[in-house]
Design an enzyme around this catalytic site. Sequence first.
Site, PDB file in Angstrom:
ATOM      1  CG  HIS A 189      -1.914  -1.293   1.458  1.00  0.00           C
ATOM      2  ND1 HIS A 189      -2.504  -1.678   0.292  1.00  0.00           N
ATOM      3  CD2 HIS A 189      -2.095  -1.821   2.389  1.00  0.00           C
ATOM      4  CE1 HIS A 189      -3.387  -2.676   0.733  1.00  0.00           C
ATOM      5  NE2 HIS A 189      -2.980  -2.865   2.299  1.00  0.00           N
ATOM      6  CG  ASP A 234       4.621  -7.402   3.634  1.00  0.00           C
ATOM      7  OD1 ASP A 234       3.564  -7.630   3.256  1.00  0.00           O
ATOM      8  OD2 ASP A 234       5.043  -6.810   4.886  1.00  0.00           O
TER       9      ASP A 234
END
Length: 482
Positions: A79, A238
């Site tokens: 993000h 991740d």
Amino acid sequence: MPRDLVAGIDSSTQSCTVVLRRLDDGAVVGEARKPHPPTTPPRSEQAPEAWWQALRAAFADLADFLPAIAAVSVGGQGHGLVLLDENAVALRDAKLWNDTEAAPDAARLRDRLAPKAWADRTGSIPAPALTVSKLAWTERVHPGLVARARHIMLPSDYILFRLTGRAATERGVSSGTGYFDPFRNAWDFELADTAVPGIDWQRVLPDIVGSSEISGPVAACAGIDGLVGAVAAAGSGDNQTAALGMGIKEGDLVISLGTSGTIYGRTPMAIKDESGAINGYADATEAYLPMVTTLNAAKVTDAFRRILGVGVDAFDALALETPPGARGLVLVPYLDGERTPDLPGATGLLSGLRSDVTPGQMARAAVEGVICGLLEGGDLLVSQGLRTDGRLIVTGGASRSRAYRQILADLTGRPVWTCDLPEAAAAGAAVQAAAAVTGRTASAVAEEWMPHYQIVAEPKADATAEAEGVRTAYRRARRLAE
């Protein structure tokens, strides 16, 4: 020297971790870690240059191995908004995923287009975390700055850009922007224009690269001499690379206990939740990774350890010595606002406090509060059709806690599994690197390099009998906090 190693990078909120694995069998042969600047919401920002310097320092610790590295890849925090000018210099610090200042901008985006339309087109709806909301915030607070950007990218894209000179991304990490369609694997320029109109989005957004493909060769201009000659894979988020590292299969339910918390599973089926509680992310293969994320997980028990003045082992002992339900003490753990539910201005709530409260009750309530919040997300995932009949897996730094493991088993009535891969996101990025350099799929490498799993907690019958009461008390307290 033969290039028989791959490097996986986890560029997270807290640190940069590099894990080196052998290309032939996936064995870990080296590891280095360097910190990132600390942040605390509601404003959570970092200079992209700090990520790059942390990566360079980590590679410096592994200098003897660099000429043997055939490929690298990055699992980066999702993000975050990186804006670069024509000279590839950041126009401002990157706003991170856990920054909540874009809450009003997210609300305005939901007013401009119905939540169902956002979910149908991206798998998610605008919330403060999503990049589309951060773009709108930037235009509101710094008018004209977005128009000055030559490149608009995510943190993992930025690291790969510094390594290769190419602006590229892939479906897993980009599915958290709010303007990428993971069902078509394409940018949705119209949605980006909803946040900031008038931008040439095709020019400023990265190329989309297949999750198992090469992004480009490591360039001499990266300034990491030993890596020149290696290639860089596409990178991902991740959580997506962690799923690769752990070899997650359909039916597995994963709870990641880091500073924040996530609960997710892998599925071939797209999930589109117009409530916004579930983000219908893509994974780093050709499937999906629907996820519920909370802002507050291990940071909660870190705070309560500090309040109680005890270390990890003593805190775990206090929590486990206390009966389920903590004698009516309930913590709603919205210490730094909350993402799910979307309450950026919330604070924590301790309910049922009595004058004879004990340290053990506080420790137990803290752990139960974090887990109950995540299990509410798990219920939402199941309601949307996610299979959870496989393993219940814990990962992340706090997954090593005896209290988290046992209380999770007790509240779910299920055995808790973990694997012998402590740096799953970096190790999974190495899986992606191996796939790219060998021409295989990331799924195939992940299957071959599957880590060893073991059960680390079994539910106790007496505690499991109390589980529904604990969760009911949590829901009651949560209504007060909301």
